[in-house]
Design a protein around this motif. Structure first.
Motif, PDB file in Angstrom:
ATOM      1  N   GLY A 172       0.819  -1.204   0.000  1.00  0.00           N
ATOM      2  CA  GLY A 172       0.000   0.000   0.000  1.00  0.00           C
ATOM      3  C   GLY A 172       0.849   1.249   0.000  1.00  0.00           C
ATOM      4  O   GLY A 172       2.054   1.207   0.289  1.00  0.00           O
ATOM      5  N   GLU A 173       0.222   2.375  -0.312  1.00  0.00           N
ATOM      6  CA  GLU A 173       0.926   3.648  -0.356  1.00  0.00           C
ATOM      7  C   GLU A 173       1.377   4.068   1.034  1.00  0.00           C
ATOM      8  O   GLU A 173       0.854   3.585   2.046  1.00  0.00           O
ATOM      9  N   SER A 174       2.329   4.978   1.085  1.00  0.00           N
ATOM     10  CA  SER A 174       2.792   5.518   2.366  1.00  0.00           C
ATOM     11  C   SER A 174       1.645   6.230   3.072  1.00  0.00           C
ATOM     12  O   SER A 174       0.855   6.932   2.432  1.00  0.00           O
ATOM     13  N   GLY A 175       1.578   6.040   4.373  1.00  0.00           N
ATOM     14  CA  GLY A 175       0.568   6.745   5.168  1.00  0.00           C
ATOM     15  C   GLY A 175      -0.773   6.059   5.247  1.00  0.00           C
ATOM     16  O   GLY A 175      -1.726   6.622   5.782  1.00  0.00           O
ATOM     17  N   THR A 176      -0.889   4.827   4.732  1.00  0.00           N
ATOM     18  CA  THR A 176      -2.187   4.140   4.751  1.00  0.00           C
ATOM     19  C   THR A 176      -2.384   3.276   5.989  1.00  0.00           C
ATOM     20  O   THR A 176      -3.441   2.674   6.155  1.00  0.00           O
ATOM     21  N   GLY A 177      -1.367   3.162   6.841  1.00  0.00           N
ATOM     22  CA  GLY A 177      -1.538   2.413   8.082  1.00  0.00           C
ATOM     23  C   GLY A 177      -1.138   0.949   7.990  1.00  0.00           C
ATOM     24  O   GLY A 177      -1.792   0.086   8.586  1.00  0.00           O
ATOM     25  N   LYS A 178      -0.047   0.671   7.274  1.00  0.00           N
ATOM     26  CA  LYS A 178       0.379  -0.730   7.120  1.00  0.00           C
ATOM     27  C   LYS A 178       0.821  -1.337   8.450  1.00  0.00           C
ATOM     28  O   LYS A 178       0.590  -2.515   8.716  1.00  0.00           O
ATOM     29  N   GLU A 179       1.448  -0.525   9.300  1.00  0.00           N
ATOM     30  CA  GLU A 179       1.865  -1.050  10.609  1.00  0.00           C
ATOM     31  C   GLU A 179       0.658  -1.372  11.485  1.00  0.00           C
ATOM     32  O   GLU A 179       0.674  -2.327  12.264  1.00  0.00           O
ATOM     33  N   LEU A 180      -0.412  -0.587  11.354  1.00  0.00           N
ATOM     34  CA  LEU A 180      -1.644  -0.889  12.105  1.00  0.00           C
ATOM     35  C   LEU A 180      -2.211  -2.241  11.683  1.00  0.00           C
ATOM     36  O   LEU A 180      -2.730  -2.992  12.523  1.00  0.00           O
ATOM     37  N   ILE A 322     -13.699   9.321   6.155  1.00  0.00           N
ATOM     38  CA  ILE A 322     -13.066  10.586   6.530  1.00  0.00           C
ATOM     39  C   ILE A 322     -13.764  11.262   7.719  1.00  0.00           C
ATOM     40  O   ILE A 322     -13.084  11.685   8.662  1.00  0.00           O
ATOM     41  N   PRO A 323     -15.120  11.382   7.758  1.00  0.00           N
ATOM     42  CA  PRO A 323     -15.741  11.994   8.944  1.00  0.00           C
ATOM     43  C   PRO A 323     -15.421  11.243  10.234  1.00  0.00           C
ATOM     44  O   PRO A 323     -15.151  11.867  11.273  1.00  0.00           O
ATOM     45  N   PRO A 358      -2.889  12.764  -1.023  1.00  0.00           N
ATOM     46  CA  PRO A 358      -1.717  11.994  -1.471  1.00  0.00           C
ATOM     47  C   PRO A 358      -0.946  11.368  -0.319  1.00  0.00           C
ATOM     48  O   PRO A 358      -0.280  10.350  -0.486  1.00  0.00           O
ATOM     49  N   GLY A 359      -1.028  11.988   0.878  1.00  0.00           N
ATOM     50  CA  GLY A 359      -0.341  11.438   2.050  1.00  0.00           C
ATOM     51  C   GLY A 359      -1.212  10.519   2.883  1.00  0.00           C
ATOM     52  O   GLY A 359      -0.798  10.079   3.963  1.00  0.00           O
ATOM     53  N   ASN A 360      -2.444  10.271   2.407  1.00  0.00           N
ATOM     54  CA  ASN A 360      -3.361   9.310   3.033  1.00  0.00           C
ATOM     55  C   ASN A 360      -3.697   9.655   4.486  1.00  0.00           C
ATOM     56  O   ASN A 360      -3.766  10.828   4.827  1.00  0.00           O
ATOM     57  N   VAL A 361      -3.924   8.639   5.318  1.00  0.00           N
ATOM     58  CA  VAL A 361      -4.417   8.875   6.680  1.00  0.00           C
ATOM     59  C   VAL A 361      -3.410   9.674   7.499  1.00  0.00           C
ATOM     60  O   VAL A 361      -3.788  10.496   8.334  1.00  0.00           O
ATOM     61  N   ARG A 362      -2.116   9.454   7.249  1.00  0.00           N
ATOM     62  CA  ARG A 362      -1.101  10.214   7.984  1.00  0.00           C
ATOM     63  C   ARG A 362      -1.238  11.707   7.703  1.00  0.00           C
ATOM     64  O   ARG A 362      -1.127  12.541   8.615  1.00  0.00           O
ATOM     65  N   GLU A 363      -1.512  12.064   6.445  1.00  0.00           N
ATOM     66  CA  GLU A 363      -1.704  13.475   6.090  1.00  0.00           C
ATOM     67  C   GLU A 363      -2.966  14.026   6.749  1.00  0.00           C
ATOM     68  O   GLU A 363      -2.972  15.167   7.231  1.00  0.00           O
ATOM     69  N   LEU A 364      -4.038  13.231   6.785  1.00  0.00           N
ATOM     70  CA  LEU A 364      -5.269  13.665   7.441  1.00  0.00           C
ATOM     71  C   LEU A 364      -5.032  13.909   8.926  1.00  0.00           C
ATOM     72  O   LEU A 364      -5.485  14.912   9.487  1.00  0.00           O
ATOM     73  N   GLU A 365      -4.304  13.005   9.560  1.00  0.00           N
ATOM     74  CA  GLU A 365      -4.011  13.161  10.985  1.00  0.00           C
ATOM     75  C   GLU A 365      -3.222  14.438  11.237  1.00  0.00           C
ATOM     76  O   GLU A 365      -3.532  15.208  12.162  1.00  0.00           O
TER      77      GLU A 365
END
Length: 449
Positions: A172-180, A322-323, A358-365
C-alpha cells in the motif's frame, strides 16, 4: 439511524407551539414527546433515553439553561438544541458554554430546524460509532477505524488470516496504516501473548540492519562492546514486522531468505547457529513484482514473503471513513492540546471530503492536529485548513487533470449534499435543482448513509 427510531423531547411552556413542532417532526418521521416545563423535562430525560432534546430558554418552572445543566449532568452525551428569541442571544451563548449542541432563534425557520436536527444526530452517531469501534479495538491493541467497503473487506481479511501461521505481505501507499494492519494481525493471532517486534528496513544501512536483525557478538565490529540479541530473537514465539522490505539490499535479501527458509540465524561475528520461531509480516509501498522483473528484488524471497497479500487501501478509496477518522483525530488532539473543539464546519468537512489525500491517513491526521492547534473558536473552519486543501477544493475540474478521479457514487453524494446545503436542507427544493424527484432523492440519501 432511521428517523422512525429517533425519539425527540420538545420542551416549551407554550402548548400551541409544542403541538405545532410535534406535528412537524412527526411528519419528518421522528417520534416526539412533550414536556411543558424544565422540571418535567429533567424527569423525563432520566426515565427515557431520548436521542435529542429541543428546549425553550424562558420557562416559568426551571428555565432551559438550568434544565440543560441538569440533563447534561445526568447524560452528557445527549444533544440539546436551545430555542431563544432574537433579543436574548446572550442566553444562547450561555447555553453553548453549558453544553448545548446549537441554538435556534424564534420564530423558527423549520427548514433550518430540520437540518440542525439531522446534523446533531449525525454528529452524535459518529461519536457513538467512534467510541464503540475504539472499545472493540482496544482489546486487540490496535487502532483501525473505518466503516467503508474497503475497510470492511480489510478487517474480514485480517480475521481470516490472523489465526494462521502464514507469512503476510502488506502492500500500500505511504501513510495508509500498514503497521496498524500488522498489529491487528498479531493481536488476533495465536502468538498475541508473545512480542510483536518491528523494524524499519529503510532506516538502517546494510551492516546496521544485519546487526539489528540477527544480533552480534562482543567485538564483532567497532563499538560492539557486548553481545546483543537481534530482532529475530526478541520476537521468538511472537511476530517480526519488517517494514519497507523493498529497500533491503541484495546481500541482506539473501540472508533474510536463509533465515526464513531454515528458521535459523547467526549473530554477526559468530559461527553458532540459533533456531528461531517467528511469524513474519512484511510491508512495502513499492511494486515488488516489478522490482523482481527488473532484478532489484529476489524472486525466491518475494514468493517466501508473498504467501498472503493484504492491500492497504488509500484514503481516497475510502472517503466514507473521513468523517469518522477526523472525529477520532479531533478528540485525540483536542485532549492533548487542552482545547474544547466541537467539530468541523460543513464547509471545512466538504473540503476534506473533496481533497485527494496523497499522504493518506497520515496526512489527514497531521491536518487535524494543525487545525486544532490553530483554532481559536469552537469549530474548525476552512481558515484553519492548509492552503493546499482549500485551493484544491476551489479548483475547477479541468485544473485537476491527473489527480485521482472520484467514484461516481461520491460525485453523486457530494452533489446531493451541496444541493441540500444550498437549499437549507429543503429536500423538495434540492430535488428540483438536481432534476430528480423527491422520492429518488430520499432513496439516494438512504443509500449513502
Amino acid at each position: 439511524m432511521a428517523t422512525s427510531n429517533v425519539h425527540i423531547l420538545v420542551v416549551d411552556d407554550d402548548l400551541s407551539h409544542c403541538t405545532i413542532i410535534q406535528a412537524l417532526m412527526n411528519g419528518w418521521g421522528y417520534q416526539v414527546s412533550l414536556a411543558h416545563n424544565g422540571l418535567a423535562a429533567v424527569e423525563q430525560a432520566k426515565e427515557t433515553p431520548f436521542d435529542l432534546i429541543l428546549t425553550d430558554v424562558r420557562m416559568a418552572e426551571l428555565d432551559g439553561i438550568e434544565a440543560l445543566k441538569a440533563i447534561k449532568a445526568y447524560n452528557p452525551a445527549i444533544p440539546i438544541l436551545i430555542m431563544t428569541a432574537y433579543s436574548n442571544v446572550e442566553s444562547a451563548v450561555e447555553a453553548i458554554k453549558s453544553g448545548a449542541y446549537d441554538y435556534l432563534t424564534k420564530p423558527l425557520d423549520f427548514d433550518i430546524l430540520q437540518l440542525t436536527i439531522e446534523r446533531a444526530l449525525e454528529h452524535t452517531s459518529l461519536k457513538t460509532e467512534n467510541k464503540t469501534l475504539k472499545q472493540q479495538l482496544v482489546a486487540n491493541n490496535q487502532n483501525m477505524l473505518g466503516r467503508s467497503v474497503p475497510m470492511r473487506r480489510l478487517m474480514e481479511m485480517i480475521a481470516m488470516i490472523a489465526p494462521s501461521e502464514a507469512t503476510v505481505l502488506i502492500c500500500g501507499e505511504s501513510g495508509t496504516g500498514k503497521e496498524l494492519i500488522a498489529r491487528a494481525v498479531h493481536a488476533n493471532s495465536l502468538r498475541k501473548d508473545w512480542p510483536l517486534v518491528s523494524i524499519n528496513c529503510a532506516a538502517l544501512s546494510e551492516s546496521l540492519l544485519e546487526s539489528e536483525l540477527f544480533g552480534h557478538e562482543k567485538g564483532a565490529f567497532t563499538g560492539a562492546d557486548k553481545r546483543r540479541e537481534g530482532r529475530f530473537m526478541e520476537a521468538h514465539q511472537g511476530t517480526l514486522f519488517l517494514d519497507e522490505i523493498g529497500e533491503v539490499s541484495p546481500l541482506m535479501q539473501a540472508k533474510l531468505l536463509r533465515a526464513i527458509q531454515e528458521r535459523e540465524i547467526q549473530r554477526v561475528g559468530s559461527n553458532q547457529t540459533l533456531s528461531v520461531d517467528v511469524r513474519l509480516i512484511a510491508a512495502t509501498n513499492r511494486d515488488l513484482l516489478a522490482d523482481v522483473e527488473a532484478g532489484r528484488f529476489r524472486q525466491d524471497l518475494y514468493y517466501r514473503l508473498n504467501v498472503v497479500t493484504v492491500e492497504s487501501p488509500p484514503l481516497r478509496a475510502r472517503r466514507e471513513d473521513i468523517p469518522l477518522l477526523t472525529m477520532h483525530f479531533l478528540e485525540k488532539f483536542a485532549e492533548r492540546n487542552h482545547k474544547s473543539v466541537r467539530g468541523f464546519t460543513p464547509q471545512a468537512m466538504d473540503m476534506l471530503l473533496k481533497y485527494h489525500w496523497p499522504g493518506n491517513v497520515r496526512e489527514l491526521e497531521n491536518t487535524v492536529e494543525r487545525s486544532v492547534i490553530l483554532l481559536t473558536g469552537d469549530f474548525i473552519s476552512e481558515k484553519e485548513l492548509p492552503l493546499s486543501i482549500s485551493q484544491f477544493a476551489n479548483e475547477s475540474p479541468e485544473n485537476q487533470v491527473g489527480k485521482p478521479i472520484e467514484p461516481l457514487e461520491w460525485v453523486e453524494k457530494n452533489a446531493i449534499l451541496a444541493a441540500l446545503e444550498k437549499t437549507g436542507g429543503n429536500k423538495t427544493e434540492a430535488a428540483k435543482q438536481l432534476g430528480i424527484t423527491r422520492k429518488t432523492l430520499l432513496a439516494k440519501l438512504q443509500k449513502t448513509t
